[in-house]
Design a protein around this motif. Sequence first.
Motif, mmCIF file in Angstrom:
data_model
loop_
_atom_site.group_PDB
_atom_site.id
_atom_site.type_symbol
_atom_site.label_atom_id
_atom_site.label_comp_id
_atom_site.label_asym_id
_atom_site.label_seq_id
_atom_site.Cartn_x
_atom_site.Cartn_y
_atom_site.Cartn_z
ATOM 1 N N LYS A 182 0.840 -1.197 0.000
ATOM 2 C CA LYS A 182 0.000 0.000 0.000
ATOM 3 C C LYS A 182 0.875 1.247 0.000
ATOM 4 C CE LYS A 182 -4.068 1.311 -0.197
ATOM 5 N NZ LYS A 182 -4.728 0.869 -1.430
ATOM 6 N N VAL A 183 1.908 1.218 0.806
ATOM 7 C CA VAL A 183 2.789 2.390 0.895
ATOM 8 C C VAL A 183 3.483 2.633 -0.437
ATOM 9 C CG1 VAL A 183 4.904 3.247 1.965
ATOM 10 C CG2 VAL A 183 3.122 2.238 3.355
ATOM 11 N N ALA A 184 3.944 1.546 -1.066
ATOM 12 C CA ALA A 184 4.623 1.696 -2.344
ATOM 13 C C ALA A 184 3.693 2.357 -3.355
ATOM 14 C CB ALA A 184 5.080 0.338 -2.839
ATOM 15 N N GLU A 185 2.407 1.932 -3.304
ATOM 16 C CA GLU A 185 1.442 2.525 -4.242
ATOM 17 C C GLU A 185 1.239 3.999 -3.951
ATOM 18 O OE1 GLU A 185 -1.208 -1.532 -4.529
ATOM 19 O OE2 GLU A 185 -2.182 0.315 -3.825
ATOM 20 N N ILE A 186 1.131 4.315 -2.666
ATOM 21 C CA ILE A 186 0.901 5.725 -2.296
ATOM 22 C C ILE A 186 2.095 6.570 -2.716
ATOM 23 C CG2 ILE A 186 0.564 7.308 -0.350
ATOM 24 C CD1 ILE A 186 -0.822 4.927 1.091
ATOM 25 N N ASP B 215 9.167 10.136 4.531
ATOM 26 C CA ASP B 215 9.139 10.162 6.002
ATOM 27 C C ASP B 215 7.709 10.209 6.509
ATOM 28 O OD1 ASP B 215 11.799 10.029 6.082
ATOM 29 O OD2 ASP B 215 12.141 12.169 6.513
ATOM 30 N N GLU B 216 6.939 11.071 5.846
ATOM 31 C CA GLU B 216 5.553 11.231 6.272
ATOM 32 C C GLU B 216 4.790 9.913 6.125
ATOM 33 O OE1 GLU B 216 3.924 13.223 7.813
ATOM 34 O OE2 GLU B 216 1.816 12.827 7.339
ATOM 35 N N VAL B 217 4.997 9.288 4.955
ATOM 36 C CA VAL B 217 4.283 8.028 4.729
ATOM 37 C C VAL B 217 4.764 6.976 5.715
ATOM 38 C CG1 VAL B 217 3.841 6.180 3.071
ATOM 39 C CG2 VAL B 217 3.829 8.544 2.322
ATOM 40 N N ARG B 218 6.056 6.960 5.964
ATOM 41 C CA ARG B 218 6.606 5.978 6.922
ATOM 42 C C ARG B 218 5.972 6.173 8.304
ATOM 43 N NH1 ARG B 218 8.677 2.216 5.149
ATOM 44 N NH2 ARG B 218 10.039 2.304 3.352
ATOM 45 N N ARG B 219 5.878 7.471 8.650
ATOM 46 C CA ARG B 219 5.316 7.749 9.966
ATOM 47 C C ARG B 219 3.898 7.183 10.065
ATOM 48 N NH1 ARG B 219 2.393 11.241 12.282
ATOM 49 N NH2 ARG B 219 1.946 12.484 10.437
#
Length: 806
Positions: free
Chosen positions: A493-497, A534-538
Motif C-alpha cells: 500500500k505504501v509503495a502505491e501511495i 518520512d511522512e508516509v513511513r510515519r
Amino acid sequence: MSVRVVARIRPLLEKEHDKDVIVRADSVEDGKPFTMVKIPSPKNEAEEFSFAFNSVYDQSTTQEQLFTAEVASHIKALFQGLDVTLFAYGVTGTGKTHTMRGGLKLAERGVIPRLLSNVFRRGKKIAKDTNGETTVDVALSYYEIYNDKVFDLLEPPEKRTPSGLPLREKDGKTVVVGLSERACEDLKDFERLYIESNMNRVTAATKLNAHSSRSHAILRVKVTQTTGDMVRESTASAIDLAGSEDNRRTENGKERLVESAAINKSLFVLSQCIDAISRGDKRIPYRESKMTRILSLGQNNGITIMILNLAPLRSYHLDTLSSLNVSSRAKRIEVREIENEVVYKQGPRTASANLGLLQGGAARQPLRALANAHNVHTGAAIAAKTAADKPDKPVKAFSVYTDKAAAKPAAAVVAASVLPPSRTAIPTANSSQLRRSNSTKRPSDSADALSSRPTKLARPTHQSLVRPSQPQQTQPQPLSISAEQIEAMVEKKVAEILASRAAAAAAEAVAAAEPETAGALSAPPPQQSKAMEDEVRRRLEALERRIDHDERHDDTRSEGLRHLLQARQAKERGDDAAALRSYELALPFFPGQAKLLGKIDRLRAKLGAAAAGAAGDDFQVAAAAPRAERKRTRRPKTPCNDDEDGNVEGDCYAAASSPNSKHRPADDNDDVYDGTEADVDDDESFHHPSRGTTTTKSRKHRRKSNNTNNHKTKKDIEEDPSNSPRAARLLAIVNSRDLRLIRSLHGFGAKKAQDLVDHLNLLKAEDEGGEVRSLAHLRMLPGMGSRTVERAYEGLSSGGGGGIGV
Ligand SMILES: Nc1ncnc2c1ncn2[C@@H]1O[C@H](COP(=O)(O)OP(=O)(O)OP(=O)(O)O)[C@@H](O)[C@H]1O
C-alpha cells in the motif's frame, strides 16, 4: 418485533377485601381475550382509564395458563438460536416473584422452573431425534443486583467482595465479569441449585410484603447445541425485578430505605430508558444503573417479554397507575429478532479465509444485516414471495452468504442436520417474517464480497470453540494472519501511495516550470521525495501499530482486565503486594499506560518505603504477622490513608498539595485504560459500600475536611500504639466479628460493621488469617481509614464499644 408486554392481576390475599378492588381486566369486544386493564381515575371515580396490552391475565389465571400462553411458544425459538428475555415488573407485593419463581407445589411452580423443565425436555428430544448427533448442554448463571452491585448467587455470600462484580461490554452485550456458570443435567439438578442459590438472595419483610425481594435477580440459562463442528448458543434470561416502593407506605427502617432507594432509582432509570426509546431519543440512559445496563431493553436481539404484575387494590392506586403508564410505553420498544450466529469449531472452507482474517480470525458464518433489520417487518414483501416457495423455512432478519458455488461446504450440511425442517417451524411471535429468498444471497467468494460487506467488529472466538490445530495439509488452514502478511500488505500500500504521490508531484512541478515537457514525468526532487517518504513511513508505523493493537486487543484485553480486576480486589483487601503483582501482570496488556505505570510506581514506592521505614514505624505489626500483611502495614511516615487509588478515608490529603499528589488525577481510581473504558466498570463498582457513591466533588470535600484532623489522628494514635491496652481492646472487638460489638464502636453503623466482618471473613477464606493485628492494619482495610479508627479508638476511652475486656 416489539417487546411483548402482558399484564397479570394477582388475586386477593388473605386480609384483602373485594370492596377494595379497583383494577380489572377487560377485552375490546365481548368474547375476545382480555387485552385491557381498567382502573378508575384517582381524582374522579366515575372516570375510568384504560391501558392496552398484548394480553391481560386476570386474578383467576393459573401459573400453568400464563406459562403456556406466554412462554412455552418461545422455547422453540430459543432452540433456533434466538435469545429470550422474560422479566417481571411491578410494585412491591404484586406477584413478580410468584410469577417468576412460584411456589414449591407442582401447580404453583412459576415461569422459571417451567421454562427449565421445557428446555430439558426439548433438549432430550433433539438428542433422541438426531440419534445423539446433536447434543444439548444447559448451563446456568444466577446473580442479583443489590444496591446497584452485582453479586453471584451461585457463590456463597462469604465469597462476595463488597463492591460486587464489575460489568463490561462484549459483542454488544453487557456481561458480568467473573460470574460463575454451572452445568445442569436435568430438572432435579436445576432445582437443587436454584433453591440453594435463592437462599443467597437478599429478601426481607417489609410492611407491604412479608418476603420482599430487595434485589433484582437474573437467571441466565445458556443452551448450547452441538452437532459435529457446529455450535449454536442461545440464552434465556428470566429476571425478577425488585418492586418499586413508596416509602411513605413501607415504614422502612434505615437499611430498608437504602435498599429501597437503590431499587427505586434503578426502576426510575428503567422507566426513563423506556420513555427515551419510545420517544426515539438518541441517548438512552442505560448506563445510569446496572440493572438497565444488563437488561439493555431494545438493544438486545431476540424475543423480550415484559410481565407487568398488578395488585387489584385501591391501596396501590397511584403505584399501579404509574407502572401501567411505564409498561404501556414499553410496547413501543422494537427488538431485533435476530438469531445468534452459528459458530464452527473448525473452519468449513478456505474460500472465505481472508474475510475471517480481517475479522479477527473468528470462524463464523458471516451475516449481512438487512437495510432495516431493526424492523423485521420490512422483509414483508420478500417474505410474501418466499412464503409461497418455501413455506417451512425459518425466519431470519438477515441474509446468509452461501457458498453454493464452492465445493460443498460443511456449513449447509451441518446447519440442515442441526435444524431439520420439522424443527424449524416459525415461532408464533415470528410468523410474519420469512427467510429472504436465495436470489438475494451472494456467494462469499464473489469478487466484491470483501469490499461490499459491512464492517464487523472483530470478536474473539469462544475458547471452547477455538479450532483445533490441523496437522494435515489437506485440512483448511487456521484463520490467522502473520506479521509478515500484514507487513507485505502495508508495504504494498505504501509503495502505491509513494508512487502516485511522486507522480503527482512531479507532474505538478514539470507543468509549472516547462509546459512543453509536462508529459514526461520525472522523479520529484530528492528532498521533497524524502519528506514524503518520512511522512508516509510515519503513517505506516502508526498503521502497523494499530493493526497490531487491534489484532491483539480482544484476545488480550480480557486477560489484562482480569489482572486489573484482581488488582482492584487485592487493594480492597488492603493487600498492596498482591495488587502490585496483579498490576504488573496487567502491564504487558496495556503497555505504556501512564495511569497503570503510575499505580505501579506508587505501589512500589509505598511498599519499598514501608519496608525501609518499618524499623521506625510506631505501628509495627507483630512479628508473627504474615509477610503480605507486614508489607501493607509498614507505610510511609506520611499520615496518608488513601488506598493509592485516591479513595481517601482518613487524613492523607495533607498530601493533596504535596508534589506526589499532583500527579494523581482526581479520577485516578478508575482501572480504565485507553480503549478499555467500556470494559471496566465505573469507579463506583469498586467502591466500598460504606463510602457510597464517591463523586470527585465529595472526595475533594472529604480530603479537605480530613486535613483538619491530620495532626490529631496521628498524634493520638501514636500515643496509643497497637499494643496498648486500648488498641488491643479495639482490635479484640474487631476480631471478634461480633456485629453487635462492632456496631457499638463509635462511628460504626450497621453497614460499616457488616462490611468489616465481610472483609475479615474474606481474608480468612483466602487464608490470610482474617485477623487484624494492628491499628495500622485496621486503617488499611476497605471502608476504614484513620478517621474511622481514631473515632472508634477515642470512643473506647470514653466508654463506647465496651463489650470486650482485654
Ligand atoms: N397469582 C398469584 N396467586 C396467588 N398468590 C399470589 C399471586 N401473586 C402473588 N401472590 C402472593 O402475593 C404475595 C406477594 O407476592 P410476591 O412476593 O411474588 O410479590 P413481589 O412483586 O415479588 O414483591 P417484591 O417486589 O416485594 O419482592 C405473596 O404472598 C404471593 O404468594
